[in-house]
Design a protein around this motif. Structure first.
Motif, PDB file in Angstrom:
ATOM      1  N   LYS A 252      51.460  27.129  38.605  1.00  0.00           N
ATOM      2  CA  LYS A 252      50.110  27.345  38.078  1.00  0.00           C
ATOM      3  C   LYS A 252      49.875  28.839  37.839  1.00  0.00           C
ATOM      4  CE  LYS A 252      49.210  22.967  38.535  1.00  0.00           C
ATOM      5  NZ  LYS A 252      49.145  22.082  37.336  1.00  0.00           N
ATOM      6  N   LEU A 253      49.288  29.156  36.699  1.00  0.00           N
ATOM      7  CA  LEU A 253      48.948  30.535  36.376  1.00  0.00           C
ATOM      8  C   LEU A 253      47.706  30.940  37.164  1.00  0.00           C
ATOM      9  CD1 LEU A 253      49.680  32.926  34.460  1.00  0.00           C
ATOM     10  CD2 LEU A 253      48.056  31.937  32.822  1.00  0.00           C
ATOM     11  N   ILE A 254      47.748  32.110  37.808  1.00  0.00           N
ATOM     12  CA  ILE A 254      46.618  32.602  38.589  1.00  0.00           C
ATOM     13  C   ILE A 254      46.278  34.029  38.152  1.00  0.00           C
ATOM     14  CG2 ILE A 254      47.129  31.114  40.562  1.00  0.00           C
ATOM     15  CD1 ILE A 254      48.374  33.549  41.961  1.00  0.00           C
ATOM     16  N   PRO A 255      45.073  34.514  38.430  1.00  0.00           N
ATOM     17  CA  PRO A 255      44.692  35.868  37.993  1.00  0.00           C
ATOM     18  C   PRO A 255      45.422  36.960  38.775  1.00  0.00           C
ATOM     19  CG  PRO A 255      42.755  34.512  38.480  1.00  0.00           C
ATOM     20  CD  PRO A 255      43.943  33.790  39.034  1.00  0.00           C
ATOM     21  N   CYS A 256      45.677  38.074  38.095  1.00  0.00           N
ATOM     22  CA  CYS A 256      46.136  39.301  38.751  1.00  0.00           C
ATOM     23  C   CYS A 256      44.919  40.095  39.209  1.00  0.00           C
ATOM     24  CB  CYS A 256      46.925  40.172  37.766  1.00  0.00           C
ATOM     25  SG  CYS A 256      48.559  39.576  37.371  1.00  0.00           S
ATOM     26  N   ALA A 257      45.120  41.001  40.170  1.00  0.00           N
ATOM     27  CA  ALA A 257      44.051  41.937  40.526  1.00  0.00           C
ATOM     28  C   ALA A 257      43.653  42.706  39.263  1.00  0.00           C
ATOM     29  CB  ALA A 257      44.522  42.892  41.612  1.00  0.00           C
ATOM     30  N   PRO A 258      42.376  42.744  38.926  1.00  0.00           N
ATOM     31  CA  PRO A 258      41.958  43.262  37.617  1.00  0.00           C
ATOM     32  C   PRO A 258      41.948  44.781  37.534  1.00  0.00           C
ATOM     33  CG  PRO A 258      40.046  42.604  38.899  1.00  0.00           C
ATOM     34  CD  PRO A 258      41.258  42.226  39.720  1.00  0.00           C
ATOM     35  N   TYR A 259      41.932  45.262  36.300  1.00  0.00           N
ATOM     36  CA  TYR A 259      41.695  46.669  35.960  1.00  0.00           C
ATOM     37  C   TYR A 259      41.018  46.682  34.599  1.00  0.00           C
ATOM     38  CZ  TYR A 259      42.414  51.454  34.427  1.00  0.00           C
ATOM     39  OH  TYR A 259      42.207  52.723  33.943  1.00  0.00           O
ATOM     40  N   GLU A 260      40.109  47.616  34.400  1.00  0.00           N
ATOM     41  CA  GLU A 260      39.293  47.610  33.189  1.00  0.00           C
ATOM     42  C   GLU A 260      40.098  47.764  31.910  1.00  0.00           C
ATOM     43  OE1 GLU A 260      36.574  50.811  33.584  1.00  0.00           O
ATOM     44  OE2 GLU A 260      38.115  52.374  33.617  1.00  0.00           O
ATOM     45  N   GLU A 283      52.859  52.614  28.557  1.00  0.00           N
ATOM     46  CA  GLU A 283      53.502  51.918  27.452  1.00  0.00           C
ATOM     47  C   GLU A 283      53.126  50.445  27.489  1.00  0.00           C
ATOM     48  OE1 GLU A 283      55.043  54.167  25.367  1.00  0.00           O
ATOM     49  OE2 GLU A 283      54.143  55.409  26.940  1.00  0.00           O
ATOM     50  N   GLY A 284      53.656  49.669  26.546  1.00  0.00           N
ATOM     51  CA  GLY A 284      53.305  48.264  26.450  1.00  0.00           C
ATOM     52  C   GLY A 284      53.935  47.422  27.539  1.00  0.00           C
ATOM     53  N   HIS A 285      53.168  46.481  28.098  1.00  0.00           N
ATOM     54  CA  HIS A 285      53.680  45.614  29.154  1.00  0.00           C
ATOM     55  C   HIS A 285      52.933  44.284  29.137  1.00  0.00           C
ATOM     56  CE1 HIS A 285      56.782  47.173  31.838  1.00  0.00           C
ATOM     57  NE2 HIS A 285      56.515  46.165  32.650  1.00  0.00           N
ATOM     58  N   PHE A 286      53.566  43.270  29.718  1.00  0.00           N
ATOM     59  CA  PHE A 286      52.957  41.948  29.863  1.00  0.00           C
ATOM     60  C   PHE A 286      53.208  41.461  31.275  1.00  0.00           C
ATOM     61  CE2 PHE A 286      53.481  37.344  29.993  1.00  0.00           C
ATOM     62  CZ  PHE A 286      52.318  36.895  29.378  1.00  0.00           C
ATOM     63  N   LEU A 287      52.207  40.823  31.874  1.00  0.00           N
ATOM     64  CA  LEU A 287      52.329  40.283  33.229  1.00  0.00           C
ATOM     65  C   LEU A 287      51.729  38.886  33.286  1.00  0.00           C
ATOM     66  CD1 LEU A 287      51.536  43.520  33.523  1.00  0.00           C
ATOM     67  CD2 LEU A 287      51.462  42.963  35.925  1.00  0.00           C
ATOM     68  N   ALA A 288      52.389  38.020  34.024  1.00  0.00           N
ATOM     69  CA  ALA A 288      51.827  36.707  34.330  1.00  0.00           C
ATOM     70  C   ALA A 288      52.160  36.386  35.784  1.00  0.00           C
ATOM     71  CB  ALA A 288      52.396  35.641  33.403  1.00  0.00           C
ATOM     72  N   LEU A 289      51.143  36.145  36.588  1.00  0.00           N
ATOM     73  CA  LEU A 289      51.315  35.814  37.997  1.00  0.00           C
ATOM     74  C   LEU A 289      51.115  34.315  38.177  1.00  0.00           C
ATOM     75  CD1 LEU A 289      51.774  36.904  40.877  1.00  0.00           C
ATOM     76  CD2 LEU A 289      49.297  37.209  41.064  1.00  0.00           C
ATOM     77  N   LEU A 290      52.077  33.672  38.812  1.00  0.00           N
ATOM     78  CA  LEU A 290      52.040  32.218  38.987  1.00  0.00           C
ATOM     79  C   LEU A 290      52.234  31.856  40.450  1.00  0.00           C
ATOM     80  CD1 LEU A 290      54.209  32.698  36.212  1.00  0.00           C
ATOM     81  CD2 LEU A 290      52.980  30.549  35.833  1.00  0.00           C
ATOM     82  N   GLU A 291      51.709  30.692  40.820  1.00  0.00           N
ATOM     83  CA  GLU A 291      51.841  30.184  42.188  1.00  0.00           C
ATOM     84  C   GLU A 291      52.413  28.779  42.135  1.00  0.00           C
ATOM     85  OE1 GLU A 291      49.191  30.641  46.160  1.00  0.00           O
ATOM     86  OE2 GLU A 291      48.174  29.725  44.451  1.00  0.00           O
ATOM     87  N   LYS A 292      53.244  28.448  43.115  1.00  0.00           N
ATOM     88  CA  LYS A 292      53.846  27.125  43.182  1.00  0.00           C
ATOM     89  C   LYS A 292      53.068  26.255  44.158  1.00  0.00           C
ATOM     90  CE  LYS A 292      58.499  25.160  43.364  1.00  0.00           C
ATOM     91  NZ  LYS A 292      59.937  25.511  43.568  1.00  0.00           N
TER      92      LYS A 292
END
Length: 446
Positions: A252-260, A283-292
């Motif tokens: 399941k996709l879950i939120p990361c700790a936010p930043y503005e 630079e450019g980056h992508f993140l996805a945090l998931l939980e099992k």
């Protein structure tokens, strides 16, 4: 900077009204980043000592940017106080945030920017398996982990498929910083544009889909997986996450700790994070945090490595506060390693390092290795303390014998831990006011 025409069209479609601001960001110089080793030094301590002009990275608690300085040519770098890393690349390990005692996997770890942060957060408890399929790159990874003084490591050079077969549902936290087309690094590394035109998102997305499924299979129920890339491609980013969610419905996709400055993910996956150079100083980056989902079962304990500790090694380790009854010690030929507690790591993997390399047992004597020096601290006896401005520090790092007869060494002799401002650099052997240099030759100041 002349960006590939196909890339420009894709980014214009992706960004819409923000596209002009995005292209203007390529006229700015990339930020230089420095991430402190939280295992060795706090921000307050470092700022009080450092000669560099640093500025905090607002979304990374131990990250800073610097200007024209050369921190890779500084004794503090050789003491493992920091790692040089682009600011956006600090984000995945920071947001995965493992805790002491976790079993952590960095699946595509070389050269070690993210692995060193993951290992530092463990603070010597649990374990870090840092893997890279390239054996030559894994060697650079090993050096960086040892330089940072991280003891509880395994370093392997295996495919994700092989690891998944022998380590099912084994890890509490997994980082997959996947091989990608590198679109987010065009400004910092323009040469990547030529690689992109030869092997673009379609090529890399196939690899990513294989790797992320293997990673999910190695994650324990209740564990967290961070997927990251340094590209903008929806196919490689949200496309890979969609594929994972379809193939592994327990993820399941879950939120990361936010930043503005973070931008939301696309394709309805808003909890994904996109980092754009026109929104943030990186630079450019992508993140996805998931939980099992699910309840974790008991790990299979297959560890069989255990050796009788030679008396001379035990005596040395006791004197330096590095002997633990609960640890496993592994003697291979003359080399002695500390594996910590029984951790279940299997034997049938291609290891570059198993645990902390303590030193060599030779003819009833023990010779400590560089990694042990970096895992110690500067407090206690048999330390030779030099300040950063002392020219002997550089001479030591170059491998020279030192005259230390002017120091108050209180009749010290034998093995000494050489420190700069209280932070260990390596070993020396003292006799009659002269320090024979034992700094590891492969790390010497060039």
């Amino acid at each position: 900077m002349h960006l590939p025409e196909k890339f420009q069209k894709e980014m214009e479609t992706l960004l819409g009204d923000e596209y002009q601001a995005f292209t203007e960001s390529y006229d700015r110089q990339p930020e230089n980043g420095l991430r402190l080793n939280r295992r060795k030094v706090t921000g307050e301590e470092f700022l009080a000592r450092t000669p560099f002009l640093l500025k905090r990275i607002p979304w990374i608690d131990n990250g800073y940017t610097y200007g024209e300085e050369t921190p890779a040519k500084d004794p503090y770098y050789y003491a493992g106080l920091y790692y040089l890393q682009e600011p956006s690349a600090m984000t995945p390990a920071n947001r995965l945030a493992p805790e002491p005692g976790d079993y952590v996997l960095d699946l595509c770890a070389a050269p070690g920017g993210k692995a060193t942060e993951l290992g530092a957060r463990l603070n010597g408890e649990g374990l870090l398996l840092a893997n890279d399929i390239s054996n030559s790159r894994a060697k650079a990874l090993l050096k960086n982990l040892e330089l940072m003084g991280i003891p509880n490591i395994y370093v392997t050079s295996e495919t994700s498929e092989k690891l998944a077969k022998v380590l099912p549902e084994f890890f509490d936290k997994i980082l997959v910083d996947a091989p990608c087309s590198g679109e987010g690094m065009f400004r910092k590394e323009p040469r990547m544009m030529a690689d992109w035109e030869q092997q673009g998102p379609e090529y890399y997305s196939k690899l990513q889909r294989e790797i992320i499924l293997d990673a999910a299979d190695m994650l324990r129920p209740g564990g967290k997986l961070m997927y990251s890339t340094c590209t903008f491609s929806e196919l490689e980013n949200e496309g890979t996450i969609q594929y994972l969610l379809e193939q592994r419905p327990e993820m399941k996709l879950i939120p990361c700790a936010p930043y503005e400055g973070f931008a939301k993910g696309r394709r309805g996956l808003e909890d994904c994070v996109r980092i754009f150079p026109h929104r943030m100083n990186g630079e450019g980056h992508f993140l996805a945090l998931l939980e099992k989902e699910g309840e974790p079962g008991k790990r299979k304990n297959t560890t069989k490595r255990s050796s009788e500790l030679p008396a001379e090694a035990k005596e040395f380790l006791e004197a330096w506060g590095m002997y633990r009854k609960e640890w496993q010690y592994y003697l291979r030929e003359d080399r002695l390693y500390a594996l910590g507690k029984k951790d279940g790591m299997p034997e049938n993997l291609r290891y570059l390092r198993t645990g902390l390399y303590l030193g060599d047992c030779k003819k009833k004597r023990f010779e400590p290795y560089q990694a042990l020096a970096m895992a110690l601290d500067g407090n206690g006896e048999n330390r030779i303390h030099l300040n950063r401005e002392d020219p002997r520090v550089i001479r030591y790092l170059k491998g020279e014998t030192l005259d230390v007869s002017d120091l108050d060494l209180k009749k010290q002799k034998g093995w000494q831990l050489v420190c700069v401002d209280g932070y260990p650099l390596g070993w020396g052997k003292l006799a009659n006011g002269s320090l024979k240099n034992k700094y590891y030759a492969g790390w010497r100041w060039q």
